[in-house]
Motif scaffolding. Sequence first.
Motif, PDB file in Angstrom:
ATOM      1  N   SER A  98      -6.408  17.770   1.489  1.00 55.32           N
ATOM      2  CA  SER A  98      -7.034  17.036   2.589  1.00 55.32           C
ATOM      3  C   SER A  98      -7.537  18.005   3.665  1.00 55.32           C
ATOM      4  CB  SER A  98      -6.023  16.063   3.205  1.00 55.32           C
ATOM      5  OG  SER A  98      -5.011  16.777   3.896  1.00 55.32           O
ATOM      6  N   SER A 124       0.855  -1.184   0.000  1.00 60.09           N
ATOM      7  CA  SER A 124       0.000   0.000   0.000  1.00 60.09           C
ATOM      8  C   SER A 124       0.893   1.236   0.000  1.00 60.09           C
ATOM      9  CB  SER A 124      -0.908   0.016   1.238  1.00 60.09           C
ATOM     10  OG  SER A 124      -1.751  -1.121   1.252  1.00 60.09           O
ATOM     11  N   GLU A 167      -0.508  13.479   3.061  1.00 61.42           N
ATOM     12  CA  GLU A 167       0.289  12.280   2.814  1.00 61.42           C
ATOM     13  C   GLU A 167       0.826  11.695   4.108  1.00 61.42           C
ATOM     14  OE1 GLU A 167       2.088  12.907  -1.676  1.00 61.42           O
ATOM     15  OE2 GLU A 167       3.029  13.988  -0.032  1.00 61.42           O
ATOM     16  N   GLY A 172      -9.351   0.883   6.857  1.00 64.19           N
ATOM     17  CA  GLY A 172      -9.698   2.301   6.833  1.00 64.19           C
ATOM     18  C   GLY A 172     -10.192   2.851   8.143  1.00 64.19           C
ATOM     19  N   HIS A 196      -0.655  11.785   6.900  1.00 57.96           N
ATOM     20  CA  HIS A 196      -1.802  11.096   7.505  1.00 57.96           C
ATOM     21  C   HIS A 196      -1.941   9.700   6.908  1.00 57.96           C
ATOM     22  CE1 HIS A 196      -6.148  10.001   7.576  1.00 57.96           C
ATOM     23  NE2 HIS A 196      -6.013  10.334   8.861  1.00 57.96           N
ATOM     24  N   GLU A 197      -1.839   9.607   5.586  1.00 62.28           N
ATOM     25  CA  GLU A 197      -1.955   8.297   4.929  1.00 62.28           C
ATOM     26  C   GLU A 197      -0.830   7.361   5.360  1.00 62.28           C
ATOM     27  OE1 GLU A 197      -2.590   8.238   0.687  1.00 62.28           O
ATOM     28  OE2 GLU A 197      -3.442  10.248   0.735  1.00 62.28           O
ATOM     29  N   GLU A 204       0.331  10.659  -5.505  1.00 60.51           N
ATOM     30  CA  GLU A 204      -0.758  10.300  -6.408  1.00 60.51           C
ATOM     31  C   GLU A 204      -0.429  10.571  -7.867  1.00 60.51           C
ATOM     32  OE1 GLU A 204      -3.609   8.711  -6.292  1.00 60.51           O
ATOM     33  OE2 GLU A 204      -3.133   8.170  -4.226  1.00 60.51           O
ATOM     34  N   ASP A 241     -10.163   4.309  12.146  1.00 59.74           N
ATOM     35  CA  ASP A 241      -9.432   5.417  12.753  1.00 59.74           C
ATOM     36  C   ASP A 241      -9.698   5.408  14.251  1.00 59.74           C
ATOM     37  OD1 ASP A 241      -7.937   7.677  13.180  1.00 59.74           O
ATOM     38  OD2 ASP A 241      -8.838   8.824  11.545  1.00 59.74           O
ATOM     39  N   THR A 284      -1.444   6.078   8.921  1.00 58.45           N
ATOM     40  CA  THR A 284      -2.489   5.053   9.030  1.00 58.45           C
ATOM     41  C   THR A 284      -2.006   3.711   8.485  1.00 58.45           C
ATOM     42  OG1 THR A 284      -3.434   5.827   6.922  1.00 58.45           O
ATOM     43  CG2 THR A 284      -4.389   6.707   8.958  1.00 58.45           C
ATOM     44  N   LEU A 285      -1.189   3.732   7.441  1.00 59.90           N
ATOM     45  CA  LEU A 285      -0.648   2.472   6.902  1.00 59.90           C
ATOM     46  C   LEU A 285       0.242   1.774   7.930  1.00 59.90           C
ATOM     47  CD1 LEU A 285       0.282   3.501   3.229  1.00 59.90           C
ATOM     48  CD2 LEU A 285      -1.566   1.984   3.952  1.00 59.90           C
ATOM     49  N   GLY A 297       1.214   5.419   0.461  1.00 53.75           N
ATOM     50  CA  GLY A 297       0.607   6.630   0.978  1.00 53.75           C
ATOM     51  C   GLY A 297       1.090   7.844   0.212  1.00 53.75           C
TER      52      GLY A 297
END
Length: 539
Positions: free
Chosen positions: A528, A250, A411, A430, A413-414, A255, A432, A417-418, A252
């Motif tokens: 975001s 995955s 980014e 997904g 944040h992503e 894009e 939180d 979370t990963l 983060g």
Amino acid sequence: MNNELTKQIFSLIKLNNKLIAVESPLQERLRLLTNLACECQRLDINCYLWTLEDDQIHQLVVNQETLALQTVDQYQAIAKNRREHYFEILRFWKTTDLQGILILEGIFPWLGESNTDPDFFLTSEWIKSALINLKLYNYKANKTTILLGPNASLSSDIAPEVPTLIQQLPTIEEISTYLPQVLPDSSQVKIHAIAIASVGMHLADIDSGIQQAIAPEITPDELIKKLSAYKIDLLRRVYNIEFLQPPTISVGGLELMQEAFRRYKRLLTSLAQAYNLRLPKGILLIGPPGTGKSYSAKACSQQLGLPLIILEWGSFRSYGNLAEYKLKNLFALVDRINHIILYLDDFDKGFAGDDDLSKRLAGMLLTWMQERKSEVLIIASANNIEWLPPELTRSGRFDEIFKVDLPNYGERHEIFTLHLARFDTRFHNGGDAYSEDEWKRLLKATQRCVGAEIGAIVERAAISCFCQMFPDDVLSVSELPPLEITLSALLAARQSMNPLAIREADKVESMRNIATLQGQPSSPIDSSIYSLGNVDIFG
């Protein structure tokens, strides 16, 4: 295959070439010698072998597909009385009544570029002169000399006189034709899949891999898996590279770069090829260390479904005089595997010395990138693009240059979370566990942290929370309680770390500024909910 190489050798012999250089790996030596001896017997030509190890001539004879060596006493009697030079074989072959083909094994080290050692230089020059005289003296005789070794590097003064043949890695079609001879009957149904798993290895290596993998009642799928593992280990030992099948990861952020990778996948289709569309010649990723350049190469492998070869470009400098030989073999491997990604890690470090070796390797890379026909995507990463030769960064070499920058708020944040999902089940699928205000506090505290540092922060926080859950040594528990990583643990882990972008602020900012001028952004503008947005300094 060696049969094809044998055909090429005898084609040169028919053109009256008296000196031929043949580059063949050691593991294929027995097969090549057997094929040469068989062809000589078919044509009623004597075939002899001299090796540096024992300074003897043996005649090669094949009985029922088995190679046998017969000592030639005529040479032994002469050589025993004339030992003033170790390479007496060259004088002997020039004047002897014996005819046919003489294979000299182990002579190439004296035929390369000049050495500074005086004794070595004199011996080298004598051998080169003796070979040329051998060629001229036997021009009308039925004698051919084949120089055989794993590295057929010839100096510029003798190379024009000696045509060179290189044993190539077998193609999928050649491997598929060969496999029925060595596979058990149960695996014949998946010959093509096994051949694909074997591409990049010589036939002798494939033999060894199959023999190690075969076990009673092994399924074809298990054989493919074991053969692939054998190949990965072999490529690591022989080429000093890491070979990875497309991973499942995955990503983060980044894009814009991810969108480019998805576009590349469409260029691999037959429809795109019908319009003469192709992959970029190369992609260059530039930016500070730890921003995700290596991870991006793995993400591209995942998007395209292509295996990935990871090579530290600077490692070739350690090979010294063998660097060009090693690089040539690596390019041959990549071309043969074909549909693959070649990732050149720390590309800039290979040019930090700005010496002749760096320039020669750069020249080899440029030539290969320009002339290759294989469907290979080249990705290179660099921290300091100013170290790279300008000719490498022009369009047509690296068609796309991406700036991989410090991650923005969204980014980070992503990425958080990963990494949190690795330890804390609340972040699975997904999920939180923090409020928006808590996230903003954490993201502000990690403003100049890169992805690698964020991963380290999460891991430190996870260890801290684990030690709080189990303050004493607990060997086991009947029911495993969930590990919940707290915001305070993450902030404490951040305080214990001094990010590179702060420690080396001047260097990192210089890298970022140069990358901004040279490359296109790999991330869109942060939109975001955690973005700082536009700040009106006039209130």
